[in-house]
Design a protein around this motif. Structure first.
Motif, PDB file in Angstrom:
ATOM      1  N   LEU A  22     -32.466  -4.298 -28.258  1.00 34.14           N
ATOM      2  CA  LEU A  22     -31.952  -4.904 -29.491  1.00 34.14           C
ATOM      3  C   LEU A  22     -33.025  -5.740 -30.189  1.00 34.14           C
ATOM      4  N   ILE A  23     -33.877  -6.393 -29.401  1.00 35.90           N
ATOM      5  CA  ILE A  23     -34.996  -7.141 -29.981  1.00 35.90           C
ATOM      6  C   ILE A  23     -35.947  -6.179 -30.684  1.00 35.90           C
ATOM      7  N   GLN A  24     -36.241  -5.047 -30.039  1.00 34.11           N
ATOM      8  CA  GLN A  24     -37.132  -4.041 -30.637  1.00 34.11           C
ATOM      9  C   GLN A  24     -36.548  -3.471 -31.925  1.00 34.11           C
ATOM     10  N   GLN A  25     -35.210  -3.352 -31.964  1.00 41.61           N
ATOM     11  CA  GLN A  25     -34.549  -2.847 -33.175  1.00 41.61           C
ATOM     12  C   GLN A  25     -34.528  -3.882 -34.298  1.00 41.61           C
ATOM     13  N   GLU A  26     -34.955  -5.105 -33.987  1.00 36.25           N
ATOM     14  CA  GLU A  26     -34.979  -6.208 -34.954  1.00 36.25           C
ATOM     15  C   GLU A  26     -33.617  -6.448 -35.582  1.00 36.25           C
ATOM     16  N   VAL A  27     -32.586  -6.506 -34.721  1.00 34.15           N
ATOM     17  CA  VAL A  27     -31.257  -6.859 -35.221  1.00 34.15           C
ATOM     18  C   VAL A  27     -31.289  -8.294 -35.733  1.00 34.15           C
ATOM     19  N   ASP A  28     -30.303  -8.634 -36.547  1.00 30.22           N
ATOM     20  CA  ASP A  28     -30.261  -9.980 -37.130  1.00 30.22           C
ATOM     21  C   ASP A  28     -29.662 -11.005 -36.169  1.00 30.22           C
ATOM     22  N   ALA A  29     -28.779 -10.554 -35.284  1.00 31.57           N
ATOM     23  CA  ALA A  29     -28.173 -11.446 -34.293  1.00 31.57           C
ATOM     24  C   ALA A  29     -27.770 -10.610 -33.084  1.00 31.57           C
ATOM     25  N   ILE A  30     -27.712 -11.264 -31.927  1.00 32.04           N
ATOM     26  CA  ILE A  30     -27.288 -10.598 -30.699  1.00 32.04           C
ATOM     27  C   ILE A  30     -26.117 -11.376 -30.099  1.00 32.04           C
ATOM     28  N   ILE A  31     -25.065 -10.635 -29.750  1.00 30.75           N
ATOM     29  CA  ILE A  31     -23.944 -11.185 -28.988  1.00 30.75           C
ATOM     30  C   ILE A  31     -24.077 -10.647 -27.562  1.00 30.75           C
ATOM     31  N   ILE A  32     -24.022 -11.537 -26.582  1.00 31.70           N
ATOM     32  CA  ILE A  32     -24.118 -11.103 -25.191  1.00 31.70           C
ATOM     33  C   ILE A  32     -22.921 -11.602 -24.397  1.00 31.70           C
ATOM     34  N   TRP A  33     -22.295 -10.690 -23.664  1.00 36.76           N
ATOM     35  CA  TRP A  33     -21.274 -11.026 -22.672  1.00 36.76           C
ATOM     36  C   TRP A  33     -21.986 -10.904 -21.336  1.00 36.76           C
ATOM     37  N   PRO A  34     -22.439 -11.997 -20.741  1.00 37.28           N
ATOM     38  CA  PRO A  34     -23.392 -11.916 -19.637  1.00 37.28           C
ATOM     39  C   PRO A  34     -22.810 -11.282 -18.369  1.00 37.28           C
ATOM     40  N   THR A  35     -23.617 -10.436 -17.750  1.00 41.71           N
ATOM     41  CA  THR A  35     -23.269  -9.896 -16.438  1.00 41.71           C
ATOM     42  C   THR A  35     -23.496 -10.942 -15.357  1.00 41.71           C
ATOM     43  N   ASN A  36     -24.470 -11.813 -15.585  1.00 40.42           N
ATOM     44  CA  ASN A  36     -24.787 -12.898 -14.653  1.00 40.42           C
ATOM     45  C   ASN A  36     -25.357 -14.050 -15.473  1.00 40.42           C
ATOM     46  N   GLY A  37     -24.748 -15.226 -15.322  1.00 32.69           N
ATOM     47  CA  GLY A  37     -25.071 -16.357 -16.191  1.00 32.69           C
ATOM     48  C   GLY A  37     -26.479 -16.890 -16.054  1.00 32.69           C
ATOM     49  N   GLU A  38     -27.137 -16.636 -14.926  1.00 31.70           N
ATOM     50  CA  GLU A  38     -28.506 -17.114 -14.731  1.00 31.70           C
ATOM     51  C   GLU A  38     -29.533 -16.013 -14.979  1.00 31.70           C
ATOM     52  N   ALA A  39     -29.243 -14.817 -14.478  1.00 33.04           N
ATOM     53  CA  ALA A  39     -30.236 -13.740 -14.507  1.00 33.04           C
ATOM     54  C   ALA A  39     -30.610 -13.293 -15.917  1.00 33.04           C
ATOM     55  N   VAL A  40     -29.708 -13.475 -16.885  1.00 32.77           N
ATOM     56  CA  VAL A  40     -29.980 -13.002 -18.249  1.00 32.77           C
ATOM     57  C   VAL A  40     -30.769 -14.009 -19.080  1.00 32.77           C
ATOM     58  N   ILE A  41     -30.981 -15.214 -18.547  1.00 35.88           N
ATOM     59  CA  ILE A  41     -31.621 -16.265 -19.353  1.00 35.88           C
ATOM     60  C   ILE A  41     -33.000 -15.859 -19.892  1.00 35.88           C
ATOM     61  N   PRO A  42     -33.900 -15.243 -19.102  1.00 35.30           N
ATOM     62  CA  PRO A  42     -35.201 -14.855 -19.669  1.00 35.30           C
ATOM     63  C   PRO A  42     -35.078 -13.908 -20.868  1.00 35.30           C
ATOM     64  N   ALA A  43     -34.105 -12.993 -20.834  1.00 36.03           N
ATOM     65  CA  ALA A  43     -33.908 -12.072 -21.955  1.00 36.03           C
ATOM     66  C   ALA A  43     -33.350 -12.798 -23.173  1.00 36.03           C
ATOM     67  N   VAL A  44     -32.467 -13.759 -22.940  1.00 35.38           N
ATOM     68  CA  VAL A  44     -31.928 -14.567 -24.037  1.00 35.38           C
ATOM     69  C   VAL A  44     -33.049 -15.396 -24.668  1.00 35.38           C
ATOM     70  N   ARG A  45     -33.922 -15.953 -23.824  1.00 35.82           N
ATOM     71  CA  ARG A  45     -35.059 -16.728 -24.325  1.00 35.82           C
ATOM     72  C   ARG A  45     -35.994 -15.845 -25.160  1.00 35.82           C
ATOM     73  N   LYS A  46     -36.182 -14.608 -24.716  1.00 34.08           N
ATOM     74  CA  LYS A  46     -37.053 -13.682 -25.444  1.00 34.08           C
ATOM     75  C   LYS A  46     -36.497 -13.401 -26.846  1.00 34.08           C
ATOM     76  N   ALA A  47     -35.184 -13.228 -26.941  1.00 28.28           N
ATOM     77  CA  ALA A  47     -34.561 -13.020 -28.258  1.00 28.28           C
ATOM     78  C   ALA A  47     -34.716 -14.257 -29.128  1.00 28.28           C
ATOM     79  N   HIS A  48     -34.484 -15.414 -28.539  1.00 27.15           N
ATOM     80  CA  HIS A  48     -34.637 -16.682 -29.261  1.00 27.15           C
ATOM     81  C   HIS A  48     -36.058 -16.830 -29.799  1.00 27.15           C
ATOM     82  N   ASN A  49     -37.046 -16.515 -28.970  1.00 25.24           N
ATOM     83  CA  ASN A  49     -38.450 -16.627 -29.382  1.00 25.24           C
ATOM     84  C   ASN A  49     -38.822 -15.617 -30.456  1.00 25.24           C
ATOM     85  N   ALA A  50     -38.054 -14.521 -30.520  1.00 25.28           N
ATOM     86  CA  ALA A  50     -38.280 -13.517 -31.569  1.00 25.28           C
ATOM     87  C   ALA A  50     -37.566 -13.888 -32.869  1.00 25.28           C
ATOM     88  N   GLY A  51     -36.910 -15.050 -32.888  1.00 21.31           N
ATOM     89  CA  GLY A  51     -36.231 -15.505 -34.100  1.00 21.31           C
ATOM     90  C   GLY A  51     -34.864 -14.897 -34.297  1.00 21.31           C
TER      91      GLY A  51
END
Length: 320
Positions: free
Chosen positions: A82-111
């Motif tokens: 989704l980051i590569q597709q340059e979507v305007d926003a991402i909604i995530i229903w987490p599979t694991n509340g801790e394990a997804v944090i690096p991916a969430v941070r990556k989206a945040h850093n991509a604006g």
């Protein structure tokens, strides 16, 4: 007007129309969603259907709808896609509340603003999230404890009752929060009630039935069962019925149709009413509000009231 001037005006008008159309399409919000596991229960299936319908009804929204199938690695890959597709926003229903944090941070850093839906991520990831949209799961757990305690008091067993507890999927924030809410609140309202065991049911009815079967073999005296959702609660109920163990008070959360029907039959005492349709619409509405520059609360909860055999006539039967 000369022929050449008329032609110039027509050409200019057409060009302006094309430019306006381009601007309008540029304003379309492209929102990606990666869900937890649509196939695991009817709540998530209904949520996805409602989300797609709400998005289709909004001409300003284009969506990319993905499902992680309960696989953390797949969800992280979907976030990166989704980051590569340059979507305007991402909604995530987490599979694991801790394990997804690096991916969430990556989206945040991509604006790309991230909205977490239904089950929150762990607190250390909050800085990378624009808003959480969903139920207050700790409050749900507390309300379930109050439902159970009130029933024990009505029965006159609040000084001796013994309770077993079936939790959701380990590591999943909803499971952790509902369990915490119940565990914290029960001793406050019924200090002499004893919680004698706790095991995960993984949101699965069949597994929860097996967990309850083991409880019934291990303990001669069980007065109450708290399950993190009605799917698991009905699994536990089925085990008790098969074993001929009557008089147990069953309380759940996220009132499923099977829970509602068991309440109608007088077999299941209470739950927490939560609509997947409201959940899905709230997530999309939150994402759109964020993209429109509106102020939204970080914890954007919707209400989830208590439902018992006493007041269930006030609520529609769940559609999941």
């Amino acid at each position: 007007m000369t022929q050449s001037l008329r032609a110039l005006l027509i050409a200019s008008t057409a060009a302006a129309g094309m430019a306006f159309a381009g601007a309008a399409s540029a304003e379309t919000m492209k929102i990606g969603i990666t869900q937890n596991n649509v196939g695991v229960d009817s709540y998530q299936t209904t949520y996805e259907k409602a989300f797609i319908e709400a998005a289709d009804a909004n001409a300003d929204v284009e969506t990319v709808v993905l499902d992680a199938g309960g696989d953390v690695a797949r969800q992280i890959a979907q976030m990166e896609d989704l980051i590569q597709q340059e979507v305007d926003a991402i909604i995530i229903w987490p599979t694991n509340g801790e394990a997804v944090i690096p991916a969430v941070r990556k989206a945040h850093n991509a604006g790309i603003p991230v909205i977490v839906t239904n089950s929150n991520i762990a607190e250390q990831g909050f800085d990378f999230v624009k808003s959480f949209s969903g139920p207050d799961n700790i409050t749900q757990g507390k309300r379930s404890a109050e439902i159970m305690c009130d029933k024990f008091k009505e029965m006159g067993i609040e000084n001796e009752a013994q309770v077993v507890h079936i939790t959701g999927q380990p590591g999943y924030t909803t499971a952790i929060e509902r369990a915490k809410g119940f565990d914290d609140r029960l001793p406050e309202v019924c200090p002499n009630v004893t919680q004698i065991d706790k095991q995960p049911g993984d949101w699965n009815r069949e597994k929860s039935q097996k967990v309850m079967e083991a409880f019934l073999v291990k303990y001669d005296d069980i007065d109450g069962v708290y399950a993190g959702d009605d799917n698991m609660g009905v699994g536990a109920l089925n085990a008790a019925k098969a074993a001929g163990r009557d008089g147990i008070i069953f309380v759940g959360a996220t009132n499923f149709a099977v829970g509602y029907e068991a309440m109608e039959r007088g077999e299941y005492w209470g739950s927490i009413y939560q609509s997947p349709v409201d959940d899905a619409k709230a997530a999309l509405k939150t994402a759109v509000a964020v993209l429109n520059g509106e102020e939204v609360p970080f914890l954007n909860y919707f209400d989830t009231p208590k439902i018992t055999q006493d007041n269930m006539a006030e609520f529609d039967k769940p559609v999941f």
